[in-house]
Design a protein around this motif. Sequence first.
Motif, mmCIF file in Angstrom:
data_model
loop_
_atom_site.group_PDB
_atom_site.id
_atom_site.type_symbol
_atom_site.label_atom_id
_atom_site.label_comp_id
_atom_site.label_asym_id
_atom_site.label_seq_id
_atom_site.Cartn_x
_atom_site.Cartn_y
_atom_site.Cartn_z
ATOM 1 N N ASP A 13 0.844 -1.187 0.000
ATOM 2 C CA ASP A 13 0.000 0.000 0.000
ATOM 3 C C ASP A 13 0.882 1.239 0.000
ATOM 4 O OD1 ASP A 13 -2.289 -1.514 0.092
ATOM 5 O OD2 ASP A 13 -2.698 -1.165 2.214
ATOM 6 N N LEU A 14 0.641 2.138 -0.961
ATOM 7 C CA LEU A 14 1.279 3.447 -0.978
ATOM 8 C C LEU A 14 0.260 4.436 -0.417
ATOM 9 C CD1 LEU A 14 2.778 3.383 -4.603
ATOM 10 C CD2 LEU A 14 3.718 2.390 -2.513
ATOM 11 N N VAL A 15 0.521 4.962 0.761
ATOM 12 C CA VAL A 15 -0.462 5.769 1.477
ATOM 13 C C VAL A 15 -0.063 7.246 1.414
ATOM 14 C CG1 VAL A 15 -1.611 6.174 3.686
ATOM 15 C CG2 VAL A 15 -0.944 3.845 3.026
ATOM 16 N N PHE A 16 -0.948 8.059 0.834
ATOM 17 C CA PHE A 16 -0.758 9.511 0.797
ATOM 18 C C PHE A 16 -1.795 10.117 1.739
ATOM 19 C CE2 PHE A 16 0.831 7.801 -3.125
ATOM 20 C CZ PHE A 16 1.979 8.527 -3.381
ATOM 21 N N ARG A 17 -1.327 10.664 2.872
ATOM 22 C CA ARG A 17 -2.232 11.135 3.920
ATOM 23 C C ARG A 17 -2.470 12.634 3.847
ATOM 24 N NH1 ARG A 17 -0.505 10.150 9.659
ATOM 25 N NH2 ARG A 17 -2.666 10.817 10.028
ATOM 26 N N ASP A 18 -3.685 13.029 4.223
ATOM 27 C CA ASP A 18 -4.049 14.444 4.364
ATOM 28 C C ASP A 18 -3.741 15.240 3.099
ATOM 29 O OD1 ASP A 18 -4.907 13.955 6.986
ATOM 30 O OD2 ASP A 18 -2.883 14.249 7.757
ATOM 31 N N CYS A 19 -4.238 14.728 1.986
ATOM 32 C CA CYS A 19 -4.087 15.454 0.716
ATOM 33 C C CYS A 19 -4.915 16.744 0.761
ATOM 34 C CB CYS A 19 -4.551 14.590 -0.453
ATOM 35 S SG CYS A 19 -3.625 13.049 -0.676
ATOM 36 N N GLN A 20 -4.438 17.770 0.066
ATOM 37 C CA GLN A 20 -5.185 19.029 -0.006
ATOM 38 C C GLN A 20 -6.559 18.798 -0.635
ATOM 39 O OE1 GLN A 20 -2.343 21.156 -2.325
ATOM 40 N NE2 GLN A 20 -1.390 22.161 -0.545
ATOM 41 N N SER A 21 -6.594 17.934 -1.625
ATOM 42 C CA SER A 21 -7.825 17.513 -2.288
ATOM 43 C C SER A 21 -7.475 16.261 -3.066
ATOM 44 C CB SER A 21 -8.358 18.611 -3.224
ATOM 45 O OG SER A 21 -7.414 18.866 -4.258
ATOM 46 N N PHE A 22 -8.460 15.657 -3.707
ATOM 47 C CA PHE A 22 -8.156 14.492 -4.525
ATOM 48 C C PHE A 22 -7.573 14.931 -5.865
ATOM 49 C CE2 PHE A 22 -11.492 12.502 -1.806
ATOM 50 C CZ PHE A 22 -10.659 11.557 -1.226
ATOM 51 N N PRO A 23 -6.649 14.148 -6.421
ATOM 52 C CA PRO A 23 -6.072 14.514 -7.716
ATOM 53 C C PRO A 23 -7.144 14.643 -8.793
ATOM 54 C CG PRO A 23 -4.834 12.723 -6.695
ATOM 55 C CD PRO A 23 -6.077 12.906 -5.872
ATOM 56 N N ALA A 24 -6.966 15.608 -9.663
ATOM 57 C CA ALA A 24 -7.875 15.833 -10.786
ATOM 58 C C ALA A 24 -7.038 16.005 -12.041
ATOM 59 C CB ALA A 24 -8.737 17.072 -10.544
ATOM 60 N N PRO A 25 -7.603 15.730 -13.229
ATOM 61 C CA PRO A 25 -6.835 15.867 -14.467
ATOM 62 C C PRO A 25 -6.200 17.254 -14.596
ATOM 63 C CG PRO A 25 -8.917 14.774 -14.899
ATOM 64 C CD PRO A 25 -8.972 15.230 -13.472
ATOM 65 N N GLY A 26 -4.911 17.251 -14.896
ATOM 66 C CA GLY A 26 -4.194 18.502 -15.113
ATOM 67 C C GLY A 26 -3.765 19.216 -13.856
ATOM 68 N N ARG A 27 -4.000 18.591 -12.668
ATOM 69 C CA ARG A 27 -3.663 19.244 -11.414
ATOM 70 C C ARG A 27 -2.725 18.376 -10.593
ATOM 71 N NH1 ARG A 27 -8.354 20.830 -7.713
ATOM 72 N NH2 ARG A 27 -6.543 21.673 -6.597
ATOM 73 N N GLU A 28 -1.907 19.037 -9.796
ATOM 74 C CA GLU A 28 -1.066 18.348 -8.823
ATOM 75 C C GLU A 28 -1.466 18.829 -7.431
ATOM 76 O OE1 GLU A 28 3.659 17.827 -7.575
ATOM 77 O OE2 GLU A 28 3.091 18.990 -9.342
#
Length: 308
Positions: A13-28
């Motif tokens: 499992d690659l766990v990315f915690r407390d993201c600013q938001s979920f990834p969307a096309p064209g965005r980081e």
Amino acid sequence: MKRILIAGELNVDLVFRDCQSFPAPGREVLAEDAMVVPGSSSMICAMGLARLGNPVAFAGKVGVDGWGGFCVSALQGAGIDVAAVRRDPGLRTGITASFSTSTDRALVTFAGAIGALRAGDVGDELLAGVDHLHVSSYYLQSALRPELTALFARARALGLSTSLDPGFDPEQHWGDEWRDLLAGVDLFLPNDVELAGISGFESPLDGLRALDNGRTRIVVKRGRHGCATLDGAGGLIESPAFAVDAVDSTGAGDSFDAGFLHAWLRDLPLADAMRWGNACGALSTRGVGGTARQADAAEAKALLGAAL
């Protein structure tokens, strides 16, 4: 002390915690933390059982890659026998990426070797060296799934007890094979969503009654509502959950399996086994991922004692 064989899938499992938001096309987007942890229901259950002090062996398949090496090393580090874990150069080890925000979580999985294990990889010589066979992730183990009834029959002929955690069906078809399959299973451990899908009944009591065959002990995991099973008269026995400061519920059901099996294989009363399952499931939520904060026997006993 009974020896346990887990026949199952392995992935990281690659766990990315407390993201600013979920990834969307064209965005980081940025995450506050990231880590690589052992994944898969079978692996989490195996490591939970070993953490409680049980002798555990694992039969599974991974690729000849870095993630496969990570899985094998994690099992070895937990004291688990990996002699029956095969590293196949024709396979790639499975990966799940988990993205969490303050309110929700999203998962992306590459199945890879997750479905590659076959019943023939679990030979009679391997079965003869253990006392109990446990299988998780029935729906994900695509090669093992049509052969599982025969594998359980071989195990029982050699004197083993058996248990099964179905996991979630990604296609939500659930199948109609359960009456025949459960005839060879001593202990069945679905959660409430899985029980409803398999039985066709939303009510845990109705679902348990629909699948009851007179010999298989079915225990339904209900998260914050604890767990439940049938008494001898077809009524409901419930065991409440334990309250802890939860960080991440990943794999809590698999740690429940480990706790329940730990007690059940020691012939403790059913009510005690249910409480052991609830305690180990709850304590596993103290850390990120399924294995970081799994309970040892002393921690589980302390929680059980504090609740009396």
